[in-house]
Write an enzyme that holds these catalytic residues in place. Structure first.
Site, short mmCIF file in Angstrom:
data_model
loop_
_atom_site.label_atom_id
_atom_site.label_comp_id
_atom_site.label_asym_id
_atom_site.label_seq_id
_atom_site.Cartn_x
_atom_site.Cartn_y
_atom_site.Cartn_z
N GLY A 84 -1.26 -52.93 48.16
CA GLY A 84 -2.44 -52.58 48.96
C GLY A 84 -3.70 -53.16 48.35
O GLY A 84 -3.90 -53.05 47.14
N ALA A 99 -13.30 -62.77 37.33
CA ALA A 99 -13.37 -62.66 35.86
C ALA A 99 -12.22 -63.43 35.20
O ALA A 99 -12.41 -64.07 34.16
CB ALA A 99 -13.35 -61.20 35.45
N VAL A 117 -10.68 -66.09 36.42
CA VAL A 117 -10.93 -67.53 36.55
C VAL A 117 -12.02 -67.97 35.56
O VAL A 117 -11.83 -68.92 34.79
CB VAL A 117 -11.32 -67.88 38.01
N ARG A 125 3.20 -57.06 50.44
CA ARG A 125 4.28 -56.37 49.72
C ARG A 125 5.55 -57.15 50.04
O ARG A 125 6.01 -57.12 51.16
CB ARG A 125 4.38 -54.92 50.18
N ASP A 156 1.77 -50.02 40.96
CA ASP A 156 3.02 -49.97 40.18
C ASP A 156 4.08 -50.95 40.68
O ASP A 156 4.84 -51.51 39.88
CB ASP A 156 3.56 -48.54 40.05
N GLY A 157 4.12 -51.21 41.99
CA GLY A 157 5.08 -52.19 42.53
C GLY A 157 4.78 -53.57 41.96
O GLY A 157 5.69 -54.34 41.62
N THR A 187 -5.74 -50.45 42.69
CA THR A 187 -5.29 -49.62 43.82
C THR A 187 -6.31 -48.50 44.01
O THR A 187 -6.79 -47.94 43.02
CB THR A 187 -3.89 -49.01 43.60
N ILE A 188 -6.59 -48.19 45.26
CA ILE A 188 -7.56 -47.10 45.49
C ILE A 188 -6.98 -45.76 45.06
O ILE A 188 -7.73 -44.80 44.89
CB ILE A 188 -8.00 -47.03 46.98
N ASP A 189 -5.65 -45.68 44.88
CA ASP A 189 -5.00 -44.38 44.67
C ASP A 189 -5.23 -43.77 43.28
O ASP A 189 -5.02 -42.57 43.10
CB ASP A 189 -3.48 -44.51 44.87
N ASP A 215 -3.34 -44.00 40.84
CA ASP A 215 -2.07 -43.34 40.52
C ASP A 215 -1.25 -44.06 39.46
O ASP A 215 -0.03 -43.93 39.42
CB ASP A 215 -1.24 -43.16 41.80
N ARG A 265 -18.16 -25.81 63.41
CA ARG A 265 -16.78 -26.29 63.47
C ARG A 265 -16.18 -26.50 62.08
O ARG A 265 -16.90 -26.56 61.08
CB ARG A 265 -16.72 -27.65 64.17
N GLY A 284 -4.04 -42.06 49.18
CA GLY A 284 -3.69 -41.75 47.81
C GLY A 284 -2.19 -41.81 47.59
O GLY A 284 -1.70 -41.55 46.52
N ARG A 285 -1.48 -42.12 48.66
CA ARG A 285 0.00 -42.09 48.65
C ARG A 285 0.43 -40.71 48.18
O ARG A 285 0.08 -39.73 48.83
CB ARG A 285 0.56 -43.20 47.76
N GLY A 288 -18.19 -30.74 48.66
CA GLY A 288 -18.26 -29.28 48.82
C GLY A 288 -17.26 -28.78 49.85
O GLY A 288 -17.57 -27.89 50.65
N HIS A 292 -7.25 -46.72 56.75
CA HIS A 292 -7.56 -47.95 56.00
C HIS A 292 -9.04 -48.24 55.85
O HIS A 292 -9.40 -49.18 55.13
CB HIS A 292 -6.84 -49.14 56.64
O1 F6P Z 1 -1.63 -47.83 47.77
C1 F6P Z 1 -2.75 -47.92 48.59
C2 F6P Z 1 -2.49 -47.32 49.93
O2 F6P Z 1 -3.65 -47.44 50.70
C3 F6P Z 1 -2.02 -45.86 49.91
O3 F6P Z 1 -3.08 -44.96 49.72
C4 F6P Z 1 -1.37 -45.75 51.25
O4 F6P Z 1 -0.38 -44.75 51.24
C5 F6P Z 1 -0.76 -47.11 51.46
O5 F6P Z 1 -1.44 -47.99 50.58
C6 F6P Z 1 -0.87 -47.65 52.86
O6 F6P Z 1 -0.17 -48.84 52.90
P1 F6P Z 1 -0.29 -49.92 54.06
O7 F6P Z 1 -1.56 -50.67 53.86
O8 F6P Z 1 0.90 -50.77 53.90
O9 F6P Z 1 -0.32 -49.15 55.34
#
Ligand code: F6P
Length: 356
Positions: free
Chosen positions: A16, A27, A29, A77, A108-109, A130-132, A134, A167, A175-176, A190, A256
Site C-alpha cells: 500500500g 533521499a 537517490v 502487491r 511487512d510483505g 505504511t500508514i498502518d 504496524d 447526531r 490500519g488493517r 475527542g 483510501h
Molecule cells: O496497508 C495499508 C492499507 O491501506 C491498510 O490500512 C488497508 O487494510 C489496506 O492497505 C488496503 O489495501 P488496498 O489498497 O489493496 O485496498
C-alpha cells in the site's frame, strides 16, 4: 562487503502506498549519487523487478517530489514474486541490470520479499512505509502521521455537522489489523469511544456513557472504529447506537482517502532520514536490516528479528518458534512485545478516560 563493490543499487516501493514514500525515494537517490553510486528506480515494486521495468534515476529525477503523496515509482502487491520462479526472474534481472543491492520501501510483505532477495545474494535494506504503523520493530512508519492528520481533518468536519444536528457518527479508519490510527485519532478528535481489534470493546459501558452524556446536553458523538474490527462492525454498531439511544447515527468509511495527500513535515523528515540511513547501511556492507525510528532516533533492526517480534505481538508465533530463539534474543523480544502492548493499552485507556 566493502564500500567500492556498490556501483549501482535499486529502490522500489511496494504494498500500500503511503505519503512520504517519495521523500524516502528522493533521499535514497540523492544519498547514493552523493557517494558515487547509481540508482535504478524499479517500478511497481517487485512486479517491476520481474518485468524488468526500471530506469536510472538522477538527482534531477527526484526533484520536486518531496511534497507529493503517492509514489513516483508506483506500487503493487505482486503475487508472482512470492513464487520460486518469480523470485528467480527477479534475481536474474538484478544481475542483468548490475544491481548490487536494493532499498525496499513498504510494509511487512515488502520485507518478506526483501529477505528472500537477500537470501539469494541481493543485499536488501527495508524502510517501513505504511500508514498502518504496524511494524512492531519501529515506533514509526512513513505515512502514519499524514494519514492521522487526514483522519483528524475529516472527523473534525463530521463533528461540526453532528453538533448542528444532534447526531452520532461512527467513522471507520484503516490500519488493517492494527488500531494505531484509530486510537490516536480517537484521542485527537475527542471521540466518545474507540473500537480496535487488539482490545475487547465494552459496548454496554459505552452506550451507558453516551446516554448519560446526552442527558447532560452533549449533542455530538464521534466513534472511531478500526477496520480490523472486521465485517460490518461499523454499520452494525451505527444501527445499534441509533436503536438503543435514540440518537440519529450515521457511519462513514474513510477508506483510501487516508492513503493520499501531501505528506506532513514529520513524514518528510523521517522518510529522508530513513532513506539516507538505508544507503549508509548498504555501503557499510550491512543488509537484511529494517531501518527503524525508535526513541526519537534512526536505528536498524535485523529483518528476522522484526518478523519474529511482529509474530509475537500479533499472537502468531508458535511455541516452537519462540523456544528456538536464543535466550537473550527471546528475553529482549518478550520485553519489546510487552512494551508495545502496554503502549497500545495505555493509549486506549486514555482515549476512553478523556471521552466524558
Ligand atoms: O496497508 C495499508 C492499507 O491501506 C491498510 O490500512 C488497508 O487494510 C489496506 O492497505 C488496503 O489495501 P488496498 O489498497 O489493496 O485496498
Amino acid at each position: 562487503m566493502a564500500n567500492k563493490t556498490f556501483k549501482r543499487i535499486g529502490v522500489l516501493t511496494s504494498g500500500g502506498d503511503a505519503p512520504g514514500m517519495n521523500a524516502a525515494v528522493r533521499a535514497v537517490v540523492i544519498s547514493a549519487v552523493f557517494k558515487g553510486i547509481e540508482v535504478m528506480g524499479i517500478y511497481e515494486g517487485y512486479k517491476g523487478l520481474i518485468e524488468n521495468d526500471m530506469k536510472l534515476l538522477s538527482s534531477r529525477d527526484v526533484s520536486n517530489i518531496i511534497n507529493h503523496g503517492g509514489t513516483i515509482l508506483f506500487s503493487n502487491r505482486c503475487d508472482k514474486f512470492k513464487t520460486p520462479e518469480g523470485l528467480q526472474i527477479a534475481v536474474e534481472n538484478c544481475r542483468k541490470n548490475g544491481i548490487d543491492g536494493i532499498v525496499c520501501i513498504g510494509g511487512d510483505g515488502t520485507f518478506r520479499g526483501a529477505t528472500d532477495l537477500s537470501r539469494l545474494g541481493i543485499p536488501c535494506i527495508g524502510i517501513p512505509g505504511t500508514i498502518d504503523n504496524d511494524i512492531s520493530a519501529t515506533d514509526y512508519t512513513i505515512g502514519y502521521d499524514t494519514a492521522k492528520n487526514t483522519v483528524i481533518e475529516m472527523v473534525d468536519r463530521l463533528r461540526d455537522t453532528c453538533e448542528s444536528h444532534d447526531r452520532c457518527n461512527v467513522v471507520e479508519v484503516m490500519g488493517r489489523n492494527a488500531g494505531y490510527i484509530a486510537v490516536e485519532c480517537g484521542i485527537a478528535t475527542g471521540a466518545i469511544a474507540v473500537a480496535i481489534k487488539e482490545i475487547p470493546f465494552d459496548k454496554e459501558e459505552f452506550i451507558d456513557r453516551m446516554q448519560k452524556l446526552t442527558k447532560l446536553g452533549k449533542r455530538n458523538f464521534i466513534v472511531i472504529a478500526s477496520e480490523g474490527m472486521g465485517g460490518d462492525f461499523t454499520e452494525n454498531l451505527t444501527k445499534e447506537i441509533q436503536s438503543r439511544t435514540g440518537i440519529e447515527s450515521k457511519f462513514a468509511r474513510l477508506a483510501h482517502v487516508q492513503r493520499g495527500g501531501c505528506p506532513t513535515c514529520t513524514d518528510r523528515v523521517i522518510a529522508t532520514l530513513m532513506g539516507k540511513k538505508a544507503v549508509d547501511l548498504l555501503t557499510e556492507g550491512k543488509y537484511n536490516l529494517v531501518v527503524c525510528y525508535n526513541n526519537g532516533k534512526i536505528c536498524d533492526v535485523e529483518m528476522e528479528y522484526a518478523f519474529m517480534l511482529d509474530k509475537i505481538v500479533k499472537g502468531k508465533a508458535t511455541e516452537e518458534e519462540i523456544a528456538s530463539l536464543a535466550p537473550d534474543v527471546r528475553e529482549k523480544m518478550m520485553i519489546d512485545a510487552e512494551n508495545i502492548k502496554e503502549h497500545m493499552n495505555s493509549l486506549y485507556e486514555i482515549a476512553h478516560i478523556m471521552a466524558r
